[in-house]
Scaffold this motif. Structure first.
Motif, PDB file in Angstrom:
ATOM      1  N   MET A   7     -13.621  -1.888  10.589  1.00  0.00           N
ATOM      2  CA  MET A   7     -13.007  -3.107  10.483  1.00  0.00           C
ATOM      3  C   MET A   7     -12.158  -3.839  10.793  1.00  0.00           C
ATOM      4  SD  MET A   7     -15.447  -4.039   7.082  1.00  0.00           S
ATOM      5  CE  MET A   7     -14.755  -3.183   6.196  1.00  0.00           C
ATOM      6  N   THR A  58     -12.567 -10.015  11.426  1.00  0.00           N
ATOM      7  CA  THR A  58     -13.663  -9.610  10.702  1.00  0.00           C
ATOM      8  C   THR A  58     -13.420  -8.614  10.185  1.00  0.00           C
ATOM      9  OG1 THR A  58     -14.395  -8.061  12.792  1.00  0.00           O
ATOM     10  CG2 THR A  58     -14.978 -10.380  12.924  1.00  0.00           C
ATOM     11  N   ASN A  59     -14.189  -9.511   8.269  1.00  0.00           N
ATOM     12  CA  ASN A  59     -13.508  -8.075   7.852  1.00  0.00           C
ATOM     13  C   ASN A  59     -15.050  -8.080   6.701  1.00  0.00           C
ATOM     14  OD1 ASN A  59     -13.364 -10.787   6.305  1.00  0.00           O
ATOM     15  ND2 ASN A  59     -10.727 -10.382   6.439  1.00  0.00           N
ATOM     16  N   ALA A 100     -18.909  -6.077   5.965  1.00  0.00           N
ATOM     17  CA  ALA A 100     -19.594  -5.889   7.118  1.00  0.00           C
ATOM     18  C   ALA A 100     -20.861  -6.062   5.817  1.00  0.00           C
ATOM     19  CB  ALA A 100     -19.575  -4.430   6.469  1.00  0.00           C
ATOM     20  N   GLY A 124     -23.339  -5.188  16.270  1.00  0.00           N
ATOM     21  CA  GLY A 124     -21.763  -5.071  15.779  1.00  0.00           C
ATOM     22  C   GLY A 124     -22.403  -3.570  14.410  1.00  0.00           C
ATOM     23  N   THR A 139     -21.407  -0.186  12.681  1.00  0.00           N
ATOM     24  CA  THR A 139     -20.036   0.641  12.801  1.00  0.00           C
ATOM     25  C   THR A 139     -20.888   2.032  12.142  1.00  0.00           C
ATOM     26  OG1 THR A 139     -19.232  -0.197  10.725  1.00  0.00           O
ATOM     27  CG2 THR A 139     -18.916  -1.465  12.605  1.00  0.00           C
ATOM     28  N   ILE A 178     -21.248  -5.109  10.871  1.00  0.00           N
ATOM     29  CA  ILE A 178     -20.131  -6.391  10.974  1.00  0.00           C
ATOM     30  C   ILE A 178     -20.969  -7.749  10.814  1.00  0.00           C
ATOM     31  CG2 ILE A 178     -17.908  -7.622  11.240  1.00  0.00           C
ATOM     32  CD1 ILE A 178     -16.912  -4.919  10.728  1.00  0.00           C
ATOM     33  N   ASP A 207     -20.033 -11.379  11.766  1.00  0.00           N
ATOM     34  CA  ASP A 207     -19.472 -12.294  12.269  1.00  0.00           C
ATOM     35  C   ASP A 207     -19.246 -13.316  11.708  1.00  0.00           C
ATOM     36  OD1 ASP A 207     -20.520 -10.704  14.371  1.00  0.00           O
ATOM     37  OD2 ASP A 207     -22.704 -12.469  14.680  1.00  0.00           O
TER      38      ASP A 207
END
Lengths: 70, 70, 70, 70, 70, 70, 70, 70, 70, 70, 70, 70
Positions: J1, J5-6, J8, J38, J40, J68, J70
């Motif tokens: 991350m 953007t923190n 998920a 997004g 990951t 993630i 937004d």
């Protein structure tokens, strides 16, 4: 894990602090960073509290330390 | 963990003995104590038995070894 | 598992003994070895104690029995 | 659980002995039987060993104690 | 574990490969075999996939490495 | 489970192959299908690797075999 | 556990605080220390947060309380 | 387990019923009792529901069947 | 947990009924409510069935009982 | 991350393929990437095999998809 | 869950903060409360720490978010 | 999962009913079926009971809902 270095090792430590769990995490991390290069993360595995004479004496955290092998 | 030394490490070993589970614990402890200073405890994680020729041949114990880091 | 025989089966048994956990393991193994050929190992899954009239009456072990299929 | 008494309680204790795990089970059972009537069984939940001065000092067992409520 | 050598150690590593999980196991094993003698087995503990720019970038395996202590 | 047959049994096997985990699954399935009718599925429970002479020798899979009882 | 007193009991409590998890641990400990003598430690088993009217209202901790039996 | 018969076996079955979980337990028990003598108990391991055409079609229970070996 | 009372205790009981699992829950709850004030909830931890003479004799439920400490 | 953007989210999917477990992971990933931006990483949670007419029909993987917000 | 609304949904998120675990819980909660109405609670499932350049960079928390469905 | 549709999603819900656990499953299923097409199954993950004024008020079930993605 970036290119070229694709194996990490996982070590298990127990750290304690009279101040709280997050401080115990820092105590353990600071001890680990002295001898291990390339630490990328920690995972908390267990949280305990030690009691002496009817008072909380230390907060104790068992954790995994993940570090890249050169 | 006494004052001043507040980080311990946890190592995992497997030890075996033909005599029984407790003897396997001792075999593992005696091997660990040769190379690790400051052992404070063990935790049994798994117990198995090996069989050969229709006889129990060894008792096997997987365990954590906890020792203080100087 | 040696060459040619590469599939094993896992059976679950519960055995008990008035003498202790290791004796319960032996009682279970001796019963299993009567009907199963090719046992290679046991894994202890649970340990319990039965109590009758305020006395320990039996030690009870639940375990996996692993044996090679011909 | 026989007729009429159909609720049991489960208590958790930790007992230790310098002699071994089974003796720790007995030590815990003997302490429990002093204050609890109607114990029907024990279940071993965890086994640890305490080490002092590079010697095994005690075997420690965490266990459930099951007893009938009158 | 053969006669005479009856204690093994268990180390935990994480390895990755762009080709797949089995290749990640090989990558980890080949790194481990460089520094550890007497490896007897591996146990897969976790499987993950890393994604970058909407593509699978690496397969990642966390595993135990078991090796005999001399 | 279709109409009329509404009980299945679950058996546990361990299979191995020098080629990889999926081949080990096939080896186990092919052995199971010889003696069990009505297999509907498998569930992977554990994955291990055996090592001999510093080489991966076999991939080993412990799995549940689910089959309908007539 | 020192000499002479070798059985401990484990009780389970849930405590909460509007200030955070560590304060919830203290709230639970302070309640426990009122009625239980000889507490030696706590183990955190679960952490939850209660939400009311779109705000965090309390931090809640489930924990084991370990105390020596006289 | 009474005197003389001190080894039990544990088998795993999955049973289903359109009526509910307890009926699925009964369906499984009635199938088991046809082929196994000496059943002493069942342990529920998993509960699932099958859905077809937006309707609950069956309740499914995975369970251990414990029975004494002669 | 409402204002002012912010510590709860968790007790473990086993209850049984010949009628089914939900009735066993009720039997356990009715026994618990006799001696414990302030019960707020139960959590089911295990479900078993006892069998006698090839018949289901009782449904047995192990559960946590959560109650507010005054 | 990365910065900014923190948070998920973790979604759970089950995907299958006749070709193998890794292909099932790809099938699931390709379906997920169509609707989720997004992503990951993935974590494998369970592996099963479906059998039809005494043949392996599909390999099935249950997995977490992390992406993630937004 | 109050009268009339008796179904809740559970979503899983991962949130991080450079300040600590409780701040990470708040970061996650504040992001969730933007898009979800009727949140009643959170449950912490995992705690990790990210490390960059030999410093702790973020505290990361995986958690369940429980919210009432209208 | 039939041909062509080979990815399913797993959602987690909590449902409650004053009538019992199976009714809670139905309540949850009926709510889920309103918004999700292609549900194939449910898996029970947790069972709890809420108590108010010394009476059982609701039975609560946490469960996975599995549904095919178009």
């Amino acid at each position: 894990m970036s290119n070229g270095t694709n194996v990490a090792r996982v070590t298990h430590i127990i750290a304690e602090s009279p101040s709280g769990f997050e401080d115990a995490v820092k105590v353990g991390f600071e001890r680990a960073v002295k001898t291990l290069r390339g630490i990328t993360g920690l995972r908390i595995a267990e949280m305990r509290v030690s009691v002496k004479d009817n008072k909380i004496s230390t907060y104790r955290v068992k954790m995994e330390v993940i570090f890249i092998l050169d």
